[in-house]
Design an enzyme around this catalytic site. Structure first.
Site, mmCIF file in Angstrom:
data_model
loop_
_atom_site.group_PDB
_atom_site.id
_atom_site.type_symbol
_atom_site.label_atom_id
_atom_site.label_comp_id
_atom_site.label_asym_id
_atom_site.label_seq_id
_atom_site.Cartn_x
_atom_site.Cartn_y
_atom_site.Cartn_z
ATOM 1 N N ASN B 250 12.969 -3.007 5.692
ATOM 2 C CA ASN B 250 13.033 -3.601 4.368
ATOM 3 C C ASN B 250 14.464 -3.712 3.835
ATOM 4 O O ASN B 250 14.739 -4.524 2.959
ATOM 5 C CB ASN B 250 12.189 -2.774 3.395
ATOM 6 N N ILE B 276 -0.795 -2.907 4.976
ATOM 7 C CA ILE B 276 -2.149 -3.452 4.805
ATOM 8 C C ILE B 276 -2.637 -4.233 6.026
ATOM 9 O O ILE B 276 -3.819 -4.272 6.307
ATOM 10 C CB ILE B 276 -2.252 -4.362 3.548
ATOM 11 N N CYS B 338 5.956 3.077 -2.222
ATOM 12 C CA CYS B 338 5.862 2.459 -0.895
ATOM 13 C C CYS B 338 6.696 1.203 -1.001
ATOM 14 O O CYS B 338 7.862 1.293 -1.350
ATOM 15 C CB CYS B 338 4.418 2.192 -0.530
ATOM 16 N N SER B 339 6.135 0.050 -0.740
ATOM 17 C CA SER B 339 6.927 -1.155 -0.930
ATOM 18 C C SER B 339 6.804 -1.616 -2.384
ATOM 19 O O SER B 339 7.725 -1.492 -3.156
ATOM 20 C CB SER B 339 6.458 -2.247 0.031
ATOM 21 N N ASP B 340 5.618 -2.128 -2.711
ATOM 22 C CA ASP B 340 5.434 -2.583 -4.086
ATOM 23 C C ASP B 340 4.852 -1.489 -4.969
ATOM 24 O O ASP B 340 4.786 -1.640 -6.177
ATOM 25 C CB ASP B 340 4.529 -3.813 -4.109
ATOM 26 N N GLY B 341 4.393 -0.438 -4.356
ATOM 27 C CA GLY B 341 3.888 0.671 -5.157
ATOM 28 C C GLY B 341 2.512 0.423 -5.726
ATOM 29 O O GLY B 341 2.163 0.973 -6.763
ATOM 30 N N ASP B 343 -0.349 -0.093 -3.340
ATOM 31 C CA ASP B 343 -1.384 0.196 -2.351
ATOM 32 C C ASP B 343 -1.290 1.648 -1.873
ATOM 33 O O ASP B 343 -2.037 2.502 -2.289
ATOM 34 C CB ASP B 343 -1.265 -0.746 -1.155
ATOM 35 N N ARG B 344 -0.330 1.899 -0.990
ATOM 36 C CA ARG B 344 -0.191 3.257 -0.448
ATOM 37 C C ARG B 344 0.118 4.260 -1.543
ATOM 38 O O ARG B 344 -0.349 5.397 -1.510
ATOM 39 C CB ARG B 344 0.919 3.261 0.603
ATOM 40 N N ARG B 384 -6.824 -7.987 -2.575
ATOM 41 C CA ARG B 384 -7.208 -7.081 -1.492
ATOM 42 C C ARG B 384 -8.660 -7.248 -1.082
ATOM 43 O O ARG B 384 -9.019 -7.054 0.067
ATOM 44 C CB ARG B 384 -6.979 -5.620 -1.910
#
Lengths: 694, 660
Positions: B250, B276, B338-341, B343-344, B384
């Site tokens: 990233n 995902i 995480c990336s966008d905050g 999901d994970r 999702r």
């Protein structure tokens, strides 16, 4: 007890006693007081002071100091140190917390600083049973036990025969066994010569529809084979009220052999006890598969279920054939009976089953358990049976009177060489060996046939009454509890409201995976979609019949007092964690695991007990002093008083009542520090991962 | 309706599930919201209802002698095969379903037509059941260090965040806005959970836009403010839930992770939850294993391992355990991203919350947890779970994984949760069903614009109303037990995690265990209660009789102080469904003795005789009336959980009464 080892040179301790900084009292006199409590006849072969028992492999702070003795029965470590970490919730009356019976030791390794005893099976027994079931376990040593069993099953056309009295015919058959009534003693004597080990066909059990379960060794005499086989089959047919045919099941051809079973178990043990989990973690499932153990458990269950179909639905008598008929037949015969006959799901019944199909039928415990010298013939056939029973129990929790703890303890008991039950290859060997022993020691035998050994079924020898209650399954819905009421107690009526099973839905009017149609099975690892527009017709009508039978059984509400059948698809056979993981600290879930549910259910079941007892009290009469056996609950965990709201007790963990602490095969007992928490976790990546990361 | 090419097809065969052999002959109806199949068999006329929004894929298979098969896979893991006699009909159904299963406007979703016949007030009350401001109050906020910030009023700073956010008191609007500009999608660090016992927090954000060297003073100040808000601790953990390589990749795009040198007093940690896309493929592989017919041991174990699914579940659990341990054992605050905050991060924070706080293990607390960490913090439900037609690459079972984590925990701690497996399954079902408004859209902002609360109903109120169905009989709300964290094994190993047959194979009836602990418990609990009631009634009666005797004969008879057993926790049982009509019966003492029947068989609850007679669950199939007009009847009314309970046959219900 025949394994009395020659005395070795005296142990010497090369360790110094621990520096006792805060303790004013010298440790010296203390240690002197440490005396073993010996069983009658137990002789101390050797002893040494200042022995340190290592509890953890990564720190010595929990180590215990004491004295190690070796007797003709066990290795015993005596200490008066408190054990802050090792929690034992049951006590074996024969074995202390730090005792290992000699027959349980798999291997002794000389470690650089301490002697480690990799605990292969278990440090100290378990808990005893039989508490509630006051009935005596039939041992099938006498004519009358067999006769009662014949009558209990309502078998007609079968009789107890005594031709093997004094083991005149076969040394690996019981003195009494049951045969078709139409076969005369004389014929049997002649036939017996043709069978391997002179083990002619003998009856195990009869269905209420008349079909019988029979086991036999192979006929070694090729010339006579057809003729004898014909005569036997005719006789079995004649003993069937409908004169049904006989279905023969050749176990050697369809099931894994004992070498394979042993190999699977060795791998399983390696996986569960010896290997560090960080290394196997990602491959856990395939490693487990690789042991083949679950596959074998499944194979035995599947085969037994198919025979249940033969007996119950096709009304055929079933003959189990095996070369010697002393290994695989034991498992299959027992499993079939556990599935078909609810009696064998009670504690007394299960024990009588083990007497009947294992101990008396000549399962070679001595060889298979390797009690004496390391035996080539070692194989955990009996454990495989216990495992398969556990699978049934797991699927039908309310159908069994005993708990999984009972099964685990039963397994441990095969390792305690004090009981005659699991010590010999056959009843004849017990008589012969012990007679020789008695003669050599000038012991008067009188009328006894050989020495009397304590029976493992006398659980009070090993466990207190309280501990024995852990054998009882609180889910069990037995017929034993009478509901007496002067017509005033209405039966338990369920509300119309339905409960959780519905969350999974509907009755199974569907196929349930009980029989896998081989031709439809994909090759290993191929994940072909199995939905086909028109399933090809099966050629074998037999299979279809069986499948139909299973499907019907699964579509009906389970009758716990009737037949129970297992689900057999790969996802339904599970690893028996309590048995294999109880010494593994990593696998221990503090205040978790199934035992917490067991605990809660016990409390509820106990409340039900108490209340129904209260209801049963005769009206009008003053509350009598409750008779002791009524007060004596059948449950380990008791419901408390009104204001007692016990949560999950602290001491419960998923390995209860066993303690995984002190198992040196494992790395650590205390938690992994946070800093190291993820260091072992591999952060693996696929190319896919990077390509798609946004 | 304009998308329905053919509303009704006769002589259709339905094969329900993989393990089913027999096909049922019946009529297929397409309605605006459901596919309905009604069996011809006159005695059952079993109905199967499938919501369009549950349909995941439709596949036309090769024509056979019996007709043209359509394979329908559902998002709730149901699998159906419809064999339609005429190719033309089959095509019409196929085309119609393709369109119906992929609505383009929110208004097409079922929740906008679903009417449970509640008035406005009831609906509003339903939406008020879960109140996040109450939840923050429960955590002990605001306090000296944390305050409610209005910086995101009207979604001015971050449009995927809620308007109500807790931030450290020392974080000024300037710092927050500055920090937000340095974070993906402006998702700046905000409080997710406050752990009262240690005065430490779990905060969440998206990744920093650090690239290879970029810095942002305000962002560094923001993290410092979080640390200072927990005076007891001199550092905070920054947990990046991604695998390290992903995070590094990233950086090339100007994003990345915090450099420990730039931020004072942070400890940085990667966890390694995959993205995902990996998860979507993993689920796919696992479902292929589920679709195996009677898998052998090796099919199953190898297939399961190769899917990697349980390994991913473990990674998520590891993240949660790490955070929970940091907070409870080390007393350090944690910032999770995480990336966008969305999901994970949501997974990790909610698992940690569940481990730390017994409240989240209760029925209501669990709803709050989902409302807080998922709904309010802008988890993209629409993308999702593919509620509206969109990019299939956005679809991923993120919340499914969280729900499975909860189940795994329930398996390890059977007594620690107030709710049962059914609760989880029904929540999963409704995330996809779009029957309630809760999980619509991708953010709070969108939901507000759509006026969801005025136009749809809340799932939470519905679940709460039926909470009797969702209770775990093993749970006891006992402070000594429930307070505090769950003590997970220190090294959670893969063998701890199991395949969840109850979820992924729940439509394969034959595959489910015949009995469950829960069933027994419900039965035992009920029996206890009944015995207690009878005991009381008997005692009462005894007293009356004694009084009568006393009056008549004036005999002293000071006997039988009836033993008091009422202490046996009646209060506890109130959580179970109170049997309604017993008190009425009590005095009449039915003459039937239990010993007349199969005494104890009544205790035997099996899956089958437990079949739903619950109106709510079976409403859609309970109609005794003709089904001829089904095609024009809009499915409404109390029908709430179709799916596994939607088909029903009366035989099994009778079985309930036969055994009783």
């Amino acid at each position: 007890m025949f394994s009395l080892k020659p005395p070795r040179p005296t142990f010497r301790s090369y360790l110094l006693p621990p520096p006792q900084t805060d303790d004013k009292i010298n440790s010296e006199p203390k240690i002197k007081k440490l005396e073993p409590v010996l069983l009658p006849g137990e002789i101390v072969v050797n002893e040494v002071n200042f022995v340190r028992k290592c509890i953890a492999s990564d720190t010595s702070q929990y180590d215990l100091w004491g004295k190690l003795i070796c007797s003709n029965f066990r290795i015993s470590f005596i200490t008066d140190n408190p054990m802050p970490l090792q929690k034992f919730h049951y006590r074996n009356l024969l074995l202390g917390e730090h005792d290992v019976p000699l027959t349980c030791i798999e291997q002794i390794v000389t470690a650089s600083k301490a002697n480690g005893i990799p605990s292969g099976g278990g440090g100290g027994g378990g808990i005893g049973a039989g508490g509630g079931s006051s009935q005596k376990t039939p041992l099938f040593e006498t004519y009358s036990d067999w006769d009662r069993e014949v009558k209990r099953t309502g078998a007609s056309g079968w009789r107890v025969c005594s031709i093997n009295e004094g083991y005149m015919i076969s040394t690996c058959l019981p003195e009494y066994f049951v045969v078709p009534s139409s076969l005369a003693d004389q014929d049997l004597k002649i036939f017996s010569h043709s069978f391997v080990g002179r083990r002619m066909p003998f009856w195990c059990w009869s269905h209420s529809n008349g079909s019988a379960l029979v086991r036999t060794a192979l006929i070694k005499d090729v010339l006579q084979q057809r003729k004898i086989d014909q005569r036997i089959c005719n006789a079995i047919t004649k003993s069937h009220p409908q004169r049904s045919d006989v279905y023969k099941s050749d176990l050697d051809k369809t099931l894994p052999n004992i070498q394979e079973i042993q190999a699977a178990f060795v791998k399983l043990k390696q996986l569960c006890v010896n290997e560090p989990f960080e290394e196997t973690e990602e491959k856990w499932l395939s490693s487990l598969e690789n042991t083949r153990w679950l596959e074998y458990v499944r194979a035995f269950l599947k085969h037994s279920a198919e025979l249940v179909y033969m007996l119950e639905s096709k009304r055929l008598s079933v003959v189990l054939q095996e070369e010697e008929g002393r290994d695989l037949s034991c498992i299959v015969a027992s499993l079939v009976q556990v599935m078909l006959d609810p009696y064998f799901r009670t504690i007394t019944g299960f024990q009588s089953l083990i007497q009947k199909e294992w101990v008396m039928a000549g399962y070679p415990f001595l060889d298979r358990c390797s009690h004496l010298k390391r035996s080539e013939k070692e194989a955990p056939v009996f454990l495989l049976f216990l495992d398969a029973t556990w699978q049934l129990q797991e699927q039908c929790p309310a159908a069994f009177e005993f708990s999984e703890t009972y099964l685990a303890v039963l397994h441990d008991s095969t390792r305690v060489a004090l009981f005659g039950t699991f010590l010999f290859n056959s009843p004849h060997q017990r008589v012969q060996q012990s007679t020789e022993f008695a003669i050599s020691k000038n012991i008067q035998l009188g009328d006894e046939k050989g020495l009397k050994f304590p029976s493992v079924w006398d659980w009070s020898l090993q466990f207190t009454a309280k501990d024995r209650t852990l054998f009882h399954n609180p889910f069990y819905i037995g017929k034993s509890t009478p509901c007496v009421q002067n017509g005033s107690v209405k039966s338990f009526k369920r509300t119309k409201k339905s409960y959780s099973s519905t969350l999974r839905g509907m009755p199974a009017s569907l196929k349930n995976g009980i029989i896998s149609d081989q031709e439809l099975l994909p090759r290993r690892n191929s994940l072909i979609l199995k939905v086909k527009p028109d399933p090809p017709e099966q050629s074998d009508s037999q299979d279809r019949g069986a499948e139909q039978y299973f499907r019907e059984w699964f579509s009906k509400p389970a009758d716990l007092h009737g037949v129970i059948l297992p689900l057999l698809s790969g996802m339904h056979i599970k690893l028996w964690k309590l048995c294999y993981f109880r010494w593994v600290p990593e696998a221990q879930i503090q205040r978790g695991g199934f035992i917490t549910a067991f605990h809660k259910v016990s409390l509820l079941a106990d409340e039900v007990d108490v209340l129904s007892r209260a209801l049963r009290q005769p009206q009008g009469s003053p509350p009598e002093a409750p008779c002791p056996e009524l007060v004596q609950s059948r449950l380990y965990f008791r419901a408390g008083g009104p204001h007692d709201a016990p949560g999950t007790p602290d001491f419960l963990s998923s390995s209860f009542p066993f303690s995984p602490v002190g198992n040196l095969c494992r790395r650590s007992i205390s938690g992994t520090p946070l800093g190291k928490f993820l260091s072992g976790a591999k952060i693996w990546l696929s190319t896919e991962t990077l390509a798609n990361e946004d | 309706m304009e998308h329905i090419r053919t509303p009704k097809v006769e002589n259709v065969r339905l094969v329900d599930g993989i393990s089913s052999k027999k096909a049922a002959l019946g009529t297929l109806y397409l309605t605006a919201t459901h596919v309905i199949f009604v069996e011809n068999a006159p005695d059952t006329r079993k109905e199967t209802w499938i919501l369009h929004s549950q349909i995941s894929t439709i596949e036309k298979q090769a024509t056979t002698a019996t007709g043209c098969p359509l394979l329908v896979r559902c998002k709730n893991f149901q699998l159906l095969q419809l064999v339609i006699p005429q190719e033309r009909d089959c095509h019409d159904v196929y085309i119609s379903l393709l369109r119906l299963a992929r609505p383009v406007k929110y208004e097409e979703l079922y929740c906008f037509s679903f009417n449970p016949k509640l008035d406005r007030e009831e609906r509003e009350q339903g939406w008020m059941l879960i109140d996040l401001s109450e939840e923050y109050k429960r955590m002990g906020l605001p306090n000296n260090y944390w305050q409610l910030s209005d910086v995101n009023r009207d979604y001015r700073v971050c449009d995927s965040y809620p308007t109500q956010l807790y931030v450290p008191k020392s974080a000024t609007a300037h710092i927050i806005v500055g920090s937000s500009k340095f974070r993906s999608r402006r998702r700046f660090p905000a409080l997710s959970y406050y752990y009262k016992d240690n005065h430490v927090s779990i905060c969440r954000s998206s990744q920093p836009l650090s690239g290879f060297s970029a810095r942002c003073l305000e962002d560094e100040q923001m993290l410092q403010a979080i640390r200072k808000a927990s005076p007891g601790s001199d550092f905070i953990y920054v947990v990046d839930t991604r695998p390290k390589l992903n995070a590094m990749a990233n950086r090339a795009a100007g994003k990345g992770y915090e450099n420990e040198d730039n931020y004072s007093n942070i400890k940085f940690q990667f966890i390694g939850i995959e993205n995902i896309h990996v998860m979507r493929n993993s689920l796919q592989k696992m479902l292929e294993v589920c679709e195996l017919k009677s898998p052998s041991m090796s099919d199953f174990l190898w297939g399961l391992e190769n899917s990697g699914w349980l390994r991913h579940i473990k990674a998520i659990m590891d993240a949660g355990i790490f955070i929970a341990k940091a907070v409870s054992e080390e007393g350090a605050s944690v910032l999770v991203h995480c990336s966008d905050g969305w999901d994970r991060t949501a997974q990790a924070c909610s698992v940690a919350g569940l481990l730390l706080d017994p409240h989240y293990r209760t029925l209501k607390g669990f709803m709050v947890l989902i409302e807080k960490d998922w709904i309010s913090f802008g988890h993209k439900f629409n993308h999702r779970y593919g509620n509206l037609d969109g990019d299939p690459r956005e679809i991923s079972p993120v919340i499914d994984q969280f729900i499975e984590c909860v189940w795994q925990l329930m398996e390890q701690f059977p007594c620690a949760f107030e709710f049962n497996e059914r609760f989880l399954i029904h929540i999963q079902h409704h995330i996809y069903s779009c029957q309630f408004g809760n999980f619509l859209c991708n953010s709070q902002k969108e939901r507000q614009e759509l006026k969801i609360q005025e136009r749809t109903y809340s799932l939470w109120a519905h679940l709460w109303k039926n909470r009797g169905d969702y209770l775990n009989p093993l749970f006891r709300d006992d402070p000594s037990q429930t307070q505090g964290t769950l003590h997970l094994p220190t090294m959670p190993c893969n063998f701890m995690y199991k395949f969840w047959s109850g979820m992924y194979n729940r439509f394969e009836k034959g595959l489910q265990p015949r009995q469950s602990v829960t069933d027994y418990l419900m039965a035992v609990k009920e029996e206890t209660q009944q015995l207690e009631e009878e005991l009381e009634a008997l005692e009462e009666r005894l007293e009356r009789i004694q009084k009568v005797q006393l009056n008549r004969t004036q005999v002293k008879s000071k006997q039988s102080e009836p033993s008091k057993h009422s202490g046996f926790s009646t209060s506890d049982n109130s959580t179970a469904n109170t049997p309604q009509d017993y008190s009425g019966n009590m005095k009449s003492f039915p003459s039937r003795s239990p010993s007349q029947g199969d005494e104890d068989s009544a205790l035997i609850l099996t899956q089958d005789n437990l079949k739903s007679s619950d109106p709510d669950l079976s409403a859609n199939s309970d109609q005794e009336s003709g089904v001829e007009d089904l095609s024009c009847r809009s499915p409404s009314g109390g029908e709430c959980v179709p799916g596994e309970d939607s088909g029903k046959d009366r035989d099994s219900d009778e079985a309930v009464f036969l055994t009783a």
